[in-house]
Scaffold this motif. Structure first.
Motif, PDB file in Angstrom:
ATOM      1  N   GLY A 117       0.746  -1.469  -0.064  1.00  0.00           N
ATOM      2  CA  GLY A 117      -0.025   0.121   0.002  1.00  0.00           C
ATOM      3  C   GLY A 117       0.646   1.324  -0.078  1.00  0.00           C
ATOM      4  O   GLY A 117       0.173   2.370  -0.013  1.00  0.00           O
ATOM      5  N   ASN A 118       2.189   1.117   0.041  1.00  0.00           N
ATOM      6  CA  ASN A 118       2.946   2.186  -0.147  1.00  0.00           C
ATOM      7  C   ASN A 118       3.922   2.298  -1.297  1.00  0.00           C
ATOM      8  O   ASN A 118       4.891   2.269  -1.496  1.00  0.00           O
ATOM      9  N   GLU A 119       2.911   2.482  -2.678  1.00  0.00           N
ATOM     10  CA  GLU A 119       3.691   2.384  -3.827  1.00  0.00           C
ATOM     11  C   GLU A 119       4.835   3.652  -4.058  1.00  0.00           C
ATOM     12  O   GLU A 119       5.697   3.307  -4.843  1.00  0.00           O
ATOM     13  N   GLU A 120       4.516   4.713  -3.491  1.00  0.00           N
ATOM     14  CA  GLU A 120       5.243   5.867  -3.917  1.00  0.00           C
ATOM     15  C   GLU A 120       6.708   5.527  -3.201  1.00  0.00           C
ATOM     16  O   GLU A 120       7.596   5.547  -3.895  1.00  0.00           O
ATOM     17  N   GLU A 121       6.818   5.215  -2.095  1.00  0.00           N
ATOM     18  CA  GLU A 121       8.060   4.728  -1.278  1.00  0.00           C
ATOM     19  C   GLU A 121       8.799   3.657  -2.017  1.00  0.00           C
ATOM     20  O   GLU A 121       9.705   3.705  -2.399  1.00  0.00           O
ATOM     21  N   PHE A 122       7.940   2.614  -2.332  1.00  0.00           N
ATOM     22  CA  PHE A 122       8.401   1.444  -2.910  1.00  0.00           C
ATOM     23  C   PHE A 122       9.070   1.704  -4.665  1.00  0.00           C
ATOM     24  O   PHE A 122      10.236   1.481  -4.636  1.00  0.00           O
ATOM     25  N   PHE A 123       8.265   2.720  -5.353  1.00  0.00           N
ATOM     26  CA  PHE A 123       8.916   3.062  -6.260  1.00  0.00           C
ATOM     27  C   PHE A 123      10.120   3.930  -6.444  1.00  0.00           C
ATOM     28  O   PHE A 123      11.050   4.072  -7.104  1.00  0.00           O
TER      29      PHE A 123
END
Length: 78
Positions: free
Chosen positions: A62-68
């Motif tokens: 749910g934390n796509e921004e941090e992952f990418f």
């Protein structure tokens, strides 16, 4: 060259995502064969499950921004 220092779990999540990405690309590459050739599933369930599990263990679900952001830092585009 990677500039971010990832935890083991974050690195595992990035590597699982990259395997997923390469698997999907390879599946699309098979589409250049004869029209009557059966195609494999675009995303094999085991590869998708591995990526989802790795993201969950790294606390990135749910934390796509941090992952990418981590992905860009660790594996920049050429």
């Amino acid at each position: 060259m990677p500039t971010a220092v990832l935890t083991d779990r974050e690195r595992t999540a990035v590597q699982a995502y990259l395997r997923l990405l390469h698997t999907v690309r390879a599946a699309f590459d098979t589409r250049s064969g004869p029209p009557d050739t059966p195609y494999p599933p675009v995303v094999p369930p085991s590869v998708l499950a591995e990526a989802e599990s790795a993201l969950a263990r790294a606390g990135l679900t749910g934390n796509e921004e941090e992952f990418f952001r981590m992905l860009r830092d660790w594996c920049p585009e050429p």
